[in-house]
Design a protein around this motif. Structure first.
Motif, short mmCIF file in Angstrom:
data_model
loop_
_atom_site.label_atom_id
_atom_site.label_comp_id
_atom_site.label_asym_id
_atom_site.label_seq_id
_atom_site.Cartn_x
_atom_site.Cartn_y
_atom_site.Cartn_z
N ASN A 97 -116.33 -7.23 -1.67
CA ASN A 97 -115.31 -8.04 -1.69
C ASN A 97 -114.14 -7.03 -1.97
N SER A 98 -113.82 -5.98 -1.38
CA SER A 98 -112.77 -5.06 -1.47
C SER A 98 -112.20 -4.40 -0.27
N GLY A 99 -112.59 -5.29 0.81
CA GLY A 99 -112.07 -4.84 2.27
C GLY A 99 -110.76 -5.35 2.54
N PRO A 100 -110.48 -5.40 3.65
CA PRO A 100 -109.00 -6.16 4.21
C PRO A 100 -108.81 -7.50 3.64
N ILE A 101 -109.60 -8.17 3.81
CA ILE A 101 -109.77 -9.76 3.45
C ILE A 101 -110.23 -9.97 1.99
N GLY A 158 -109.87 -7.56 -0.50
CA GLY A 158 -109.37 -6.97 -1.66
C GLY A 158 -108.50 -7.72 -2.44
N PRO A 159 -107.51 -8.42 -1.83
CA PRO A 159 -107.18 -8.18 -0.30
C PRO A 159 -106.38 -6.91 -0.04
N GLY A 160 -106.19 -6.47 1.18
CA GLY A 160 -105.54 -5.50 1.43
C GLY A 160 -106.29 -4.03 1.43
N MET A 161 -107.66 -4.01 1.28
CA MET A 161 -108.42 -2.88 1.26
C MET A 161 -107.70 -2.05 0.35
N PRO A 162 -107.99 -2.35 -1.20
CA PRO A 162 -107.49 -1.53 -2.02
C PRO A 162 -108.15 -0.04 -2.04
N GLU A 163 -107.48 1.01 -2.71
CA GLU A 163 -107.95 2.36 -3.15
C GLU A 163 -108.74 2.27 -4.20
N VAL A 164 -109.98 1.40 -4.19
CA VAL A 164 -110.80 1.42 -5.49
C VAL A 164 -112.25 1.95 -4.95
N GLY A 165 -112.38 2.33 -3.86
CA GLY A 165 -113.71 2.79 -3.65
C GLY A 165 -114.30 4.04 -4.30
N ASN A 166 -113.56 4.67 -4.94
CA ASN A 166 -113.99 5.90 -5.86
C ASN A 166 -114.25 5.23 -7.16
N LEU A 167 -115.17 4.43 -7.11
CA LEU A 167 -115.58 3.70 -8.45
C LEU A 167 -115.69 4.62 -9.69
N PRO A 168 -115.27 4.38 -10.79
CA PRO A 168 -115.30 5.41 -11.80
C PRO A 168 -116.83 5.53 -12.47
N ILE A 169 -117.02 7.02 -12.85
CA ILE A 169 -118.54 6.82 -13.14
C ILE A 169 -118.43 6.25 -14.71
N PRO A 170 -119.47 5.52 -14.99
CA PRO A 170 -119.83 5.00 -16.13
C PRO A 170 -119.52 5.96 -17.36
N GLN A 171 -118.71 5.73 -18.48
CA GLN A 171 -118.50 6.54 -19.50
C GLN A 171 -119.71 7.05 -20.16
N LYS A 172 -120.78 6.25 -20.39
CA LYS A 172 -122.04 6.49 -20.98
C LYS A 172 -122.69 7.71 -20.19
N LEU A 230 -123.48 8.45 -5.80
CA LEU A 230 -123.47 7.68 -4.77
C LEU A 230 -122.85 6.34 -4.93
N ARG A 231 -121.52 6.14 -4.27
CA ARG A 231 -121.04 4.72 -4.39
C ARG A 231 -120.79 4.18 -3.02
N ILE A 232 -120.65 2.81 -2.91
CA ILE A 232 -120.67 2.47 -1.53
C ILE A 232 -119.72 1.30 -1.76
N SER A 233 -118.91 1.08 -0.77
CA SER A 233 -117.90 -0.16 -0.84
C SER A 233 -117.20 -0.44 0.55
N ASP A 234 -116.45 -1.72 0.67
CA ASP A 234 -115.79 -1.78 1.89
C ASP A 234 -114.31 -1.58 1.63
N ALA A 235 -113.86 -0.87 0.44
CA ALA A 235 -112.47 -0.41 0.10
C ALA A 235 -112.32 0.86 0.83
N ARG A 236 -110.99 1.43 0.51
CA ARG A 236 -110.62 2.64 0.72
C ARG A 236 -110.64 3.41 -0.47
N MET A 237 -110.20 4.91 -0.43
CA MET A 237 -110.06 5.58 -1.63
C MET A 237 -108.81 6.41 -1.26
#
Ligand code: FES
Length: 570
Positions: free
Chosen positions: A432-436, A438-452, A462-469
């Protein structure tokens, strides 16, 4: 010859012509000013957009050039989208900015236009609008920032924003060092100076032929940027005399040139959204398959961060985009027309590489193929994108269990939770981070690596989304999955623990769940509530296309024969 747009405007009979002349005279212009070609300068200057905040000075230089060549310059503002400031994401407003530019060009008595842009979305937005209006146009961007320096190290925005934040979260650098990086990162006007989206798009303008040679890499703070602006001012007047329009320049061959340069630069994944949107305005289909086909024959020759070592300032000193294109010439359509009135090959004929480690020869590329690939599979039937040049080779062939985040809020709430059950082999999925969605397909596709995991030394997953980065990001990150989750694409059906596989060599992205199980989940799927029920956001949700069509509005693609820039004023 029919009168120009401005001549027709000023020569109109009756009260209309009287008011056109009288109100223009009120600004101090006389009949000789009005008799010259009227050149609009669409200025995205804004103090809410730091990357574009120096454009007034550049605009003055454009005006000087227009006057030198016998035109009359008229500056006008258009919407400016600042990547660092605008919420929820600048991409939501790209199409709005494009509409603004198109309508201001179409509605005013301009014979030609110079587009003054810089930050990520301002360049594609302005060109999308100008392509639709289709009067003689030159793109002029504001240029990249100078390199940052810190303790002998070169800093780049915003690759190092992310890198140092990850190190700070991992506990490997002190708060003092983190603060010092912040203080030394951005040291001049301009756009981000790694090969991020702004560097990519402003460089591709040269390959498209819509900007003068030098546009991509001359630093914002270099006096040659002002000289380029004056040259753009002179050249737009000639372009008007020649009647050369964006539709004469942005052809399938020019788009191939831009895509080839994109791969050779290891450029931003965002170009795979913006170029189809620009092409669509001119009625040119630009399928994702074209990006992949050209990737396979376009070597990566520019050694640029985040995939390589250098930044835009170094690229400029090494010869700039003309030198890169001269190396690439065997792979380009050298006869493509450009805004200089000459061919692309003629534009770069005198370019030379002065540092072969920054711009490699074709015979010694950094990688034999381009930096970006298009993936398909049952997880992305309409395609997905990976910048494999910035990925970890070991993860480009990876199969692991999914760890699913329903949306950005869910991601933020749980990703750094010490209790999160996550291992390095997990595949992080963001829905749920694509054009609709997101909305607006935000640049959140580079999900942060968990701190632990950061604390255990893990720096990529490996990270996968319908967002941009952001183009300044790096890692093994699959983006733009289409169709997106919010309209029921297969990404919406992924559950924790499902096996997901990336096979880069086969360009495949696969969800290893049986068809029967997927059908069961599809039947139970419910779309998320719309993010907007009124205003521009509501219009956006109703009309935005999916990523492979450039996330443009459905009603803005192609040409409308009933709409003409020659239409009379009522
Ligand atoms: Fe404007 Fe990076 S924030 S180009």
């Amino acid at each position: 010859m029919p009168p120009s747009r401005s001549q027709a405007f000023f020569a109109e009979d009756g009260v209309a012509g009287l008011t056109h002349r009288a109100f223009t005279a009120a600004m101090g212009y006389d009949s000789s000013d009005m008799a010259r070609p009227i050149i609009g300068i669409a200025n995205t200057f804004s103090e809410l957009n730091p990357c574009n905040s120096h454009l007034r000075q550049l605009c003055d230089a454009v005006k000087r050039g227009v006057l030198q060549a016998g035109g009359t310059p008229l500056e006008f503002p258009t919407i400016s989208l600042g990547e660092t400031h605008l919420s929820p994401t600048s991409m939501l407003c790209r199409n709005l900015a494009a509409m603004d530019t198109e309508e201001m060009i179409r509605g005013n008595p301009l014979d030609g236009v110079v587009l003054l842009t810089n930050c990520d979305k301002t360049t594609p937005a302005a060109l999308m609008g100008a392509a639709s209006a289709d009067i003689p146009t030159i793109m002029l961007s504001g240029g990249p920032m100078l390199n940052g320096h810190f303790e002998g190290e070169i800093l780049g925005a915003c690759t190092d924003c992310r890198r140092y934040t990850a190190e700070f979260q991992a506990g490997t650098i002190s708060a003092e060092t983190y603060k010092a990086v912040e203080a030394n990162l951005v040291r001049s006007a301009g756009h981000c100076m790694v090969m991020g989206t702004a560097s990519t798009m402003n460089s591709l303008m040269e390959a498209l032929g819509i900007a003068l040679p030098g546009n991509g890499a001359i630093p914002a703070a270099d006096s040659r940027r002002l000289q380029l602006a004056a040259a753009a001012g002179r050249q737009i007047v000639r372009l008007v005399a020649q009647g050369i329009r964006p539709s004469d320049i942005i052809t399938p061959a020019a788009l191939d040139n831009a895509i080839t340069l994109l791969h050779a630069l290891g450029g931003s994944t965002n170009a795979i959204v913006h170029l189809p949107a620009i092409a669509g305005r001119l009625g040119i289909e630009l399928p994702l398959a074209r990006f992949d086909a050209l990737s396979r024959r376009s070597p990566l020759i520019a050694n640029m961060r985040p995939t390589g070592r250098y930044q835009m300032e170094d690229l400029f000193y090494a010869g700039g985009i003309p030198a890169v294109m001269k190396e690439l010439l065997p792979l380009l359509h050298g006869d493509a027309l450009t805004v200089t009135g000459r061919s692309l090959a003629e534009n770069v004929a005198r370019a030379a590489v002065s540092n072969a480690d920054v711009i490699r020869p074709l015979s010694n590329p950094l990688q034999a193929e381009g930096g970006l690939s298009i993936l398909r599979g049952n997880l992305a039937p309409d395609g997905a994108v990976i910048k494999h040049a910035a990925a970890s080779p070991a993860l480009c062939q990876h199969r692991g269990p999914a760890l699913v985040f329903k949306n950005v809020a869910d991601l933020k709430a749980r990703i750094h939770d010490p209790a999160l059950d996550v291992r390095p082999e997990h595949v992080l999925i963001l829905q749920n981070s694509g054009p609709i969605g997101g909305p607006g397909m935000p640049e959140v596709g580079n999900l942060p690596i968990p701190q632990k995991l950061l604390k255990q030394g893990v720096r990529d997953m490996l990270r996968i989304s319908d967002a941009r980065m952001s183009g300044t990001s790096y890692g093994t990150i699959v983006l733009h999955v289409a169709p997106e989750a919010a309209i029921g694409g297969p990404l919406a059906l992924v559950c924790d623990g499902d096996e997901v596989e990336l096979d880069l060599a086969q360009r495949r992205l696969q969800l290893h769940v049986s068809e029967g199980e997927l059908a069961r989940r599809r039947a139970a799927w419910l779309p998320p509530a719309p993010a907007f029920t009124r205003g521009y956001g509501h219009l956006y949700l109703r009309h935005v296309n999916q990523a492979p069509l450039g996330a443009d509005f459905d009603f803005l693609r192609g040409r409308d024969p009933a709409l003409s820039v020659e239409q009379p004023k009522f």
